[in-house]
Design an enzyme around this catalytic site. Sequence first.
Site, PDB file in Angstrom:
ATOM      1  N   ARG A   1      -4.745  -1.967   8.871  1.00 32.11           N
ATOM      2  CA  ARG A   1      -5.927  -2.807   8.628  1.00 32.11           C
ATOM      3  C   ARG A   1      -5.558  -3.874   7.607  1.00 32.11           C
ATOM      4  O   ARG A   1      -4.528  -3.777   6.934  1.00 32.11           O
ATOM      5  CB  ARG A   1      -7.105  -1.961   8.137  1.00 32.11           C
ATOM      6  CG  ARG A   1      -6.804  -1.095   6.910  1.00 32.11           C
ATOM      7  CD  ARG A   1      -8.048  -0.318   6.447  1.00 32.11           C
ATOM      8  NE  ARG A   1      -7.730   0.626   5.400  1.00 32.11           N
ATOM      9  CZ  ARG A   1      -7.681   1.960   5.558  1.00 32.11           C
ATOM     10  NH1 ARG A   1      -7.932   2.502   6.728  1.00 32.11           N
ATOM     11  NH2 ARG A   1      -7.396   2.742   4.537  1.00 32.11           N
TER      12      ARG A   1
ATOM     13  N   ASP B   1       0.834  -1.217   0.000  1.00 29.52           N
ATOM     14  CA  ASP B   1       0.000   0.000   0.000  1.00 29.52           C
ATOM     15  C   ASP B   1       0.863   1.259   0.000  1.00 29.52           C
ATOM     16  O   ASP B   1       1.993   1.252   0.506  1.00 29.52           O
ATOM     17  CB  ASP B   1      -0.925  -0.025   1.228  1.00 29.52           C
ATOM     18  CG  ASP B   1      -2.088   0.954   1.076  1.00 29.52           C
ATOM     19  OD1 ASP B   1      -2.408   1.352  -0.061  1.00 29.52           O
ATOM     20  OD2 ASP B   1      -2.662   1.336   2.119  1.00 29.52           O
TER      21      ASP B   1
ATOM     22  N   ASN C   1     -10.900  -2.908  -5.130  1.00 27.01           N
ATOM     23  CA  ASN C   1     -10.199  -1.987  -6.041  1.00 27.01           C
ATOM     24  C   ASN C   1     -10.881  -1.853  -7.410  1.00 27.01           C
ATOM     25  O   ASN C   1     -10.618  -0.907  -8.149  1.00 27.01           O
ATOM     26  CB  ASN C   1      -8.731  -2.400  -6.242  1.00 27.01           C
ATOM     27  CG  ASN C   1      -7.853  -2.147  -5.034  1.00 27.01           C
ATOM     28  OD1 ASN C   1      -6.913  -2.886  -4.768  1.00 27.01           O
ATOM     29  ND2 ASN C   1      -8.130  -1.090  -4.267  1.00 27.01           N
TER      30      ASN C   1
HETATM   31  C1  IPE Z   1      -5.247  -2.687  -0.161  1.00 23.61           C
HETATM   32  O1  IPE Z   1      -4.972  -1.373  -0.457  1.00 23.61           O
HETATM   33  C2  IPE Z   1      -5.243  -3.491  -1.404  1.00 23.61           C
HETATM   34  C3  IPE Z   1      -3.961  -3.630  -2.041  1.00 23.61           C
HETATM   35  C4  IPE Z   1      -2.803  -3.257  -1.572  1.00 23.61           C
HETATM   36  C5  IPE Z   1      -3.999  -4.265  -3.307  1.00 23.61           C
HETATM   37  P1  IPE Z   1      -6.124  -0.290  -0.528  1.00 23.61           P
HETATM   38  O2  IPE Z   1      -5.460   1.020  -0.655  1.00 23.61           O
HETATM   39  O3  IPE Z   1      -7.104  -0.630  -1.597  1.00 23.61           O
HETATM   40  O4  IPE Z   1      -6.833  -0.450   0.879  1.00 23.61           O
HETATM   41  P2  IPE Z   1      -7.863   0.468   1.651  1.00 23.61           P
HETATM   42  O5  IPE Z   1      -9.043   0.650   0.764  1.00 23.61           O
HETATM   43  O6  IPE Z   1      -7.173   1.764   1.922  1.00 23.61           O
HETATM   44  O7  IPE Z   1      -8.168  -0.269   2.899  1.00 23.61           O
HETATM   45  C1  IPE Z   2      -1.608   0.211  -3.353  1.00 25.56           C
HETATM   46  O1  IPE Z   2      -1.392   1.575  -3.422  1.00 25.56           O
HETATM   47  C2  IPE Z   2      -1.868  -0.397  -4.705  1.00 25.56           C
HETATM   48  C3  IPE Z   2      -3.262  -0.776  -4.925  1.00 25.56           C
HETATM   49  C4  IPE Z   2      -4.205  -0.758  -4.049  1.00 25.56           C
HETATM   50  C5  IPE Z   2      -3.603  -1.220  -6.253  1.00 25.56           C
HETATM   51  P1  IPE Z   2      -2.601   2.603  -3.397  1.00 25.56           P
HETATM   52  O2  IPE Z   2      -3.011   2.872  -4.813  1.00 25.56           O
HETATM   53  O3  IPE Z   2      -3.686   2.150  -2.521  1.00 25.56           O
HETATM   54  O4  IPE Z   2      -1.878   3.874  -2.809  1.00 25.56           O
HETATM   55  P2  IPE Z   2      -2.489   4.883  -1.758  1.00 25.56           P
HETATM   56  O5  IPE Z   2      -2.936   4.085  -0.572  1.00 25.56           O
HETATM   57  O6  IPE Z   2      -3.611   5.583  -2.430  1.00 25.56           O
HETATM   58  O7  IPE Z   2      -1.354   5.775  -1.427  1.00 25.56           O
HETATM   59 MG    MG Z   3      -4.118   2.419  -0.564  1.00 27.41          MG
END
Ligand code: IPE
Ligand code: IPE
Ligand code: MG
Length: 250
Positions: free
Chosen positions: A192, A20, A68
Site C-alpha cells: 500500500r 517500512d 504516525n
Molecule cells: C508508512 O509506514 C510510513 C512510513 C514509512 C514513514 P507505516 O508503518 O506507518 O504504514 P501503515 O500504517 O502500516 O500503512
Molecule cells: C517504518 O517502520 C518507520 C516508521 C513508520 C516511522 P515501522 O515502525 O512502521 O515498522 P513496522 O511496520 O511496525 O514493522
Molecule cells: Mg510500518
Amino acid sequence: MYKEQIDMTRLPEHIAFIMDGNGRWAQARGQERSFGHSAGADRMHDIMTCGTRLGIKYMTYYAFSTENWSRPEAEVNYLLDLMIKHLEEEIFMKNNVRFRIIGEMSRLPQKMQDACNHLMERTKNNDASNMVVAFSYSTRWEMQRAVRNMVKDVQDGKLNPEDITDKTIDSYQMTNFMPNPELLVRTGGEQRLSNFLLWQAAYSELYFTDTYWPDFDEECLYKAIVDYQHRQRRFGKTGEQVVDEAKKEK
Ligand code: IPE
Ligand code: IPE
Ligand code: MG
C-alpha cells in the site's frame, strides 16, 4: 551481482522509498522497536550514499507520516530525536548531497525545524544528488495545503481558475522542485502507499519487497533498479507503440 545488470543509461532520476518494517525487524530480534528505527535511520544514510554514487539524482525517503503522530508518545519522541541526530552536515557535504524536507514543518519541534533549515541552507549548493526526507508528510495534507494556496491566489487575482492544469497543481505541491518518481519502493511486505506521493506516483513503477527496511542494503537497491529496467512503461499506449517510438529515437 545485480549491479552489473544495471543499464547506466536508463537510470531512474528519482526513486522514492517507503521505509517500512523497522519495528518488526527489531521485534524479530527480541529488541524494542526503537532499535529498529535506529538501524533504519543508519540504513537511510547508506542508501543515500550508494544511490548518489550510482547517479540517482533524487531520492525521497518517507520517514514519518501524518498518521504516525498517533503512535505512542515515546515512539514519536524517539523518532523526532533520531531524525535530528541524522541531520549531520558531514555526511551530506562528503557526498555532495543537497538536503530537503517535505511535510508539515510547523508541527515539528523548534529544534528540529532549526536543524532542518540549517542543513538545507548549508547544502543548497551541493549537486551530486538530492535527499528529500518526507517527515510529518502525507499527500492528503499536502493537497489540502495546495488547494488552500490556490484558492488564495485566485482570490488575490494571481491565478485564473481557467488556467489550472495538472502542471499548476504540480507547482503547488511540496515536491515542485523535482520530477515525479519513476520508481517507488516499499519495504516491509505491505502493498500500500499509506498516503505517500499519491499524486506524484500516478505513473511510478511500484516495487514491493518483504525485506525489512533495516536489511535493505545496496544489493537490494540494485535489484530494485534492475527490476524497474525490465518493465515496459506504456503511459496508456500500446506495447507496440512504445517499441516503435523507442526505435525512432535511436
Ligand atoms: C508508512 O509506514 C510510513 C512510513 C514509512 C514513514 P507505516 O508503518 O506507518 O504504514 P501503515 O500504517 O502500516 O500503512
Ligand atoms: C517504518 O517502520 C518507520 C516508521 C513508520 C516511522 P515501522 O515502525 O512502521 O515498522 P513496522 O511496520 O511496525 O514493522
Ligand atoms: Mg510500518
